[in-house]
Write a protein that holds these residues in place. Structure first.
Motif, short mmCIF file in Angstrom:
data_model
loop_
_atom_site.label_atom_id
_atom_site.label_comp_id
_atom_site.label_asym_id
_atom_site.label_seq_id
_atom_site.Cartn_x
_atom_site.Cartn_y
_atom_site.Cartn_z
N PRO A 134 0.83 -1.22 0.00
CA PRO A 134 0.00 0.00 0.00
C PRO A 134 0.86 1.26 0.00
CG PRO A 134 -0.77 -1.57 1.65
CD PRO A 134 0.54 -2.08 1.16
N VAL A 135 0.40 2.27 -0.72
CA VAL A 135 1.06 3.58 -0.75
C VAL A 135 0.32 4.51 0.19
CG1 VAL A 135 1.71 5.55 -2.18
CG2 VAL A 135 1.87 3.24 -3.10
N ILE A 136 1.02 5.05 1.19
CA ILE A 136 0.42 5.93 2.19
C ILE A 136 0.92 7.34 1.94
CG2 ILE A 136 0.07 6.30 4.65
CD1 ILE A 136 1.06 3.38 5.02
N GLY A 167 3.77 -6.86 7.51
CA GLY A 167 4.50 -7.20 8.73
C GLY A 167 5.31 -6.08 9.31
N THR A 168 5.28 -4.89 8.69
CA THR A 168 6.06 -3.77 9.22
C THR A 168 5.14 -2.81 9.92
OG1 THR A 168 5.84 -2.52 7.16
CG2 THR A 168 7.74 -3.97 7.36
N VAL A 169 5.48 -2.46 11.15
CA VAL A 169 4.77 -1.42 11.90
C VAL A 169 5.80 -0.59 12.62
CG1 VAL A 169 2.63 -2.69 12.22
CG2 VAL A 169 4.48 -3.00 13.84
N GLY A 170 5.65 0.71 12.57
CA GLY A 170 6.56 1.59 13.29
C GLY A 170 7.91 1.69 12.63
N GLY A 171 8.77 2.50 13.22
CA GLY A 171 10.11 2.67 12.71
C GLY A 171 10.21 3.62 11.56
N SER A 172 9.09 4.18 11.09
CA SER A 172 9.12 5.09 9.96
C SER A 172 9.39 6.50 10.44
CB SER A 172 7.79 5.03 9.20
OG SER A 172 6.75 5.47 10.02
N THR A 173 9.68 7.38 9.47
CA THR A 173 9.93 8.76 9.80
C THR A 173 8.63 9.46 10.20
OG1 THR A 173 11.71 8.79 8.19
CG2 THR A 173 10.90 10.92 8.95
N VAL A 174 8.68 10.25 11.26
CA VAL A 174 7.50 11.01 11.69
C VAL A 174 7.41 12.24 10.81
CG1 VAL A 174 6.40 12.22 13.57
CG2 VAL A 174 7.73 10.17 14.04
N ILE A 175 6.43 12.27 9.93
CA ILE A 175 6.27 13.38 9.01
C ILE A 175 4.79 13.61 8.80
CG2 ILE A 175 6.37 11.93 6.94
CD1 ILE A 175 7.92 14.21 5.58
N GLY A 176 4.41 14.85 8.61
CA GLY A 176 3.01 15.19 8.44
C GLY A 176 2.77 16.60 8.96
N THR A 177 1.49 16.96 9.11
CA THR A 177 1.11 18.30 9.55
C THR A 177 0.26 18.19 10.81
OG1 THR A 177 1.12 19.06 7.26
CG2 THR A 177 -0.03 20.43 8.88
N PRO A 178 0.64 18.88 11.90
CA PRO A 178 -0.17 18.83 13.13
C PRO A 178 -1.62 19.22 12.86
CG PRO A 178 1.94 19.90 13.55
CD PRO A 178 1.86 19.69 12.06
N GLY A 179 -2.52 18.51 13.49
CA GLY A 179 -3.94 18.72 13.28
C GLY A 179 -4.52 17.75 12.29
N TYR A 180 -3.69 17.26 11.38
CA TYR A 180 -4.13 16.30 10.36
C TYR A 180 -3.50 14.93 10.58
CZ TYR A 180 -5.49 20.66 8.07
OH TYR A 180 -6.03 21.89 7.79
N MET A 181 -2.69 14.79 11.65
CA MET A 181 -2.02 13.53 11.93
C MET A 181 -2.68 12.83 13.11
SD MET A 181 2.09 14.10 11.61
CE MET A 181 2.14 15.26 12.98
N GLY A 188 5.21 7.38 14.66
CA GLY A 188 5.92 6.69 13.59
C GLY A 188 5.29 5.39 13.15
N GLN A 189 3.96 5.22 13.33
CA GLN A 189 3.30 3.98 12.94
C GLN A 189 2.16 4.27 11.98
OE1 GLN A 189 2.17 1.68 16.38
NE2 GLN A 189 4.21 1.77 17.30
N ALA A 190 2.42 5.11 10.97
CA ALA A 190 1.38 5.49 10.01
C ALA A 190 0.95 4.28 9.19
CB ALA A 190 1.90 6.60 9.10
N GLY A 191 -0.33 4.24 8.85
CA GLY A 191 -0.89 3.18 8.02
C GLY A 191 -1.99 3.77 7.15
N PRO A 192 -2.67 2.94 6.36
CA PRO A 192 -3.74 3.45 5.50
C PRO A 192 -4.82 4.21 6.27
CG PRO A 192 -3.15 1.23 4.84
CD PRO A 192 -2.39 1.51 6.10
N THR A 246 -12.35 10.53 11.87
CA THR A 246 -11.40 11.20 12.77
C THR A 246 -11.44 10.65 14.19
OG1 THR A 246 -13.05 12.95 13.13
CG2 THR A 246 -11.38 13.35 11.46
N GLN A 247 -11.88 9.42 14.36
CA GLN A 247 -11.84 8.82 15.68
C GLN A 247 -10.38 8.70 16.14
OE1 GLN A 247 -14.34 7.88 17.85
NE2 GLN A 247 -15.62 9.02 16.41
N PRO A 248 -10.07 9.01 17.42
CA PRO A 248 -8.68 8.91 17.88
C PRO A 248 -8.09 7.51 17.74
CG PRO A 248 -10.02 10.13 19.45
CD PRO A 248 -10.97 9.54 18.46
N SER A 249 -8.88 6.49 18.03
CA SER A 249 -8.39 5.12 17.90
C SER A 249 -8.67 4.62 16.49
CB SER A 249 -9.09 4.22 18.92
OG SER A 249 -8.73 2.87 18.73
N LYS A 250 -7.64 4.08 15.85
CA LYS A 250 -7.81 3.64 14.46
C LYS A 250 -8.81 2.47 14.37
CE LYS A 250 -3.65 0.71 14.64
NZ LYS A 250 -2.31 0.49 14.05
#
Length: 593
Positions: A134-136, A167-181, A188-192, A246-250
């Motif tokens: 998947p491309v995020i 099988g990969t979770v976490g370890g990614s770079t923390v990037i994004g915009t506050p308020g939309y993340m 560092g555990q972004a997903g779809p 926009t629920q806090p829990s995915k």
């Protein structure tokens, strides 16, 4: 503008953007005359090598994507000039305004505009998330969404793109915009589902006209409704979708963009005609489904509940487990009801609320439902799979919660007749209380305050234990809710008893010191002086012996001192014929004076 030469086939027209990963120019492809967007990064000027990696990742991602709502990849190359290396990426130039500029010029969206944008953007996310891997995007926001003149929406700026392998979770770079993340992206555990959160925040921004970072939170959720007129918010079809996104829990969001699109495209619910209503089990007249007695509404107890509300909110948090603390999390009703919940709906029960209590790694989830007339509450334990039926009576001095069974136990819905059987028998139980007034209209917080005092820890300070079994209370009757809670005060008898106990304890301590410790101290002093006295006595005996035997020199013995430290002092006098020097002072003259 200073002339910028990036490639012989491209003529730079103007600068249109600048960020941490470089500068973006609007340019013209000379051979074809087509407009392009060229992103340029000066490798020598970057402060973090991760920016170079993200630039290369964006180039590869765009080259692999082919969607009408994503800019086309054109070319990528490097330029070396004056010892500096520049990386260049050419992509399709998208004509139009980004959504932030559209908002500043045209104002907030209507509900129809929000629904249209949700549908278009969900189609894009379905394409990205269905790829393998998947491309995020990781940076969906109004600045990165452009509307073409024909109304089509385009998602741009893939500078934060990430591919998620199985099988990969976490370890990614923390990037994004506050308020939309969402929180998982912050750590560092972004997903779809992180893109779904950003999509909901973006469309919520456009619908309310307020940036997410400025929207007030209620139970750690965006309170979009507070920024809209109540009739508009209630009539909105887009708002429930946005709130779910926009629920806090995915786990509480839509599980995929496809699921969100299906919910969006579902026809608006219409109230069924009377003839179409499903038949429900017949209950006795005056039973839980029919109100035939006076009732008390929970709003009559606001004076008591409002002080408690602040205490309850203090133990509420987001969906994460807080180690060593007590937290309560509000949660929405799942999109797919379980069999127990569906049977409650078939009986006409209304959903009231759903909460999870978290203590360290232990969690318990309850959902609350009320009967059509509001006098019976059904509490579902989702962990155990049981349902308990309750009615709450106001006795003018206290509230009493009555369970369906004498022991307060719950039951499992093993077959379709289980709930009906329990409702009928519960009616027979509460029908004996015809003179008491049931309380209706309780929300989840208020009901749980009455049902389980340990659910919100602060509530224990305003409850009175009426019955106990050993060291544990078996039932709690809260003070009547029509009056504010007060901390229990000490009465005169308690104060007098405390004073007497204090005096008895003081007398006991005095006796203990007088009879035990004081004699021990005196004996210790006596023993410490005993060796000195013995030594003094031995010295006197030795002197007496010398006198008797005539071996004592001419000397005078003075009486011994009383101090036990000095045994005795002996003064020796000179012989009679000894010459004693005489001291004659000189005459003092008048001058000396």
């Amino acid at each position: 503008m200073k002339e910028v030469v990036l490639h012989k086939d491209y003529e730079v027209l103007e600068q249109i953007g600048r960020g941490s990963q470089g500068t973006t120019f609007k340019a013209k492809h000379t051979p074809s005359g087509a407009l392009v967007a060229i992103k340029v990064m000066d490798v020598g000027a970057v402060s973090d090598w991760k920016d170079v990696e993200l630039f290369e990742r964006e180039s590869k991602a765009l080259e692999s994507l082919d969607h009408p709502a994503i800019p086309d990849y054109i070319d990528a190359w490097t330029v070396e000039e004056g010892g500096s290396l520049q990386m260049c990426l050419a992509q399709e130039f998208v004509e139009g305004l980004n959504l932030r500029d559209e908002l500043s010029k045209g104002g907030r969206w209507s509900d129809e505009q929000a629904l249209d944008a949700l549908e278009q953007l969900l189609q894009i996310l379905i394409y990205l998330h269905d790829r393998v891997p998947p491309v995020i995007h990781r940076d969906v926001k109004p600045n990165n969404i452009i509307r073409r003149p024909d109304g089509q929406i385009v998602l741009v700026d893939f500078g934060a793109v990430q591919t998620q392998r199985a099988g990969t979770v976490g370890g990614s770079t923390v990037i994004g915009t506050p308020g939309y993340m969402p929180m998982e992206q912050v750590i560092g555990q972004a997903g779809p589902r992180s893109d779904l959160y950003a999509l909901g925040a973006t469309v919520g921004h456009m619908l309310t006209g307020v940036e997410p970072s400025k929207i007030p939170l209620r139970n750690n959720r965006f309170d979009f409704r507070s920024q809209m007129d109540a009739p508009v918010a209630d009539a909105s079809r887009a708002l429930p979708i946005i709130e779910r996104l926009t629920q806090p829990s995915k786990e509480d969001r839509f599980q995929s963009a496809r699921e969100a699109l299906l919910a969006l495209q579902a026809p608006a619910p219409k109230p069924p005609a009377p003839s179409d209503k499903p038949s429900s089990p017949t209950l006795p007249a005056g039973g839980p489904g029919q109100r035939s007695r006076p009732v008390r509404h929970a709003s009559e107890f606001d004076a008591w509940f409002e002080p408690m509300r602040a205490l309850v909110e203090g133990v509420k948090a987001d969906g994460g487990v807080i180690k060593g603390k007590h937290a309560v999390v509000d949660r929405p009703l799942p999109a797919k009801l379980n069999p127990q919940q569906q049977e409650l709906v078939d009986f006409g029960f209304q959903f009231v609320g759903r909460q999870t209590s978290i203590v360290d790694s232990w969690a318990q989830t309850f959902s609350l439902w009320s009967s059509p007339d509001g006098t019976v509450y059904a509490l579902e334990d989702e962990v155990k799979g049981t349902i308990g039926l309750f009615t709450i009576f106001d006795d003018d001095t206290k509230l009493e919660l009555i369970p369906a069974s004498d022991d307060g136990g719950a039951f499992r819905l093993r077959d379709k007749g289980r709930l009906s059987w329990n409702l009928i028998h519960f009616h027979e139980r509460i029908d004996k209380e015809r003179e008491r007034k049931p309380v209706v209209g309780l929300d989840m917080d208020r009901f749980m305050l009455l049902h389980n005092m340990s659910w919100y820890k602060p509530s224990r300070y305003v409850f009175i234990t009426s019955e106990t079994s050993g060291d544990y209370p078996t039932w709690y009757s809260p003070v009547r809710l029509s009056q504010p809670p007060t901390m229990p005060s000490l009465n005169r008898e308690t104060v007098a008893l405390g004073a007497v106990l204090s005096m008895v304890m003081a007398a006991g301590v005095f006796l203990l010191v007088s009879l035990v410790f004081f004699p021990m101290i005196l004996y210790s002093i006596y023993k410490s002086r005993q060796p000195g006295r013995q030594h003094h006595h031995d010295g006197l005996k030795a002197i007496a012996k010398e006198r008797r035997e005539g071996t004592m020199a001419a000397r005078t013995v003075l009486p011994p001192l009383t101090s036990p430290v000095v045994d005795h002092v002996v003064w020796t006098l000179p012989p009679a014929d000894a010459e004693v020097p005489q001291f004659i002072p000189e005459a003092v003259s008048a001058k000396t004076l």
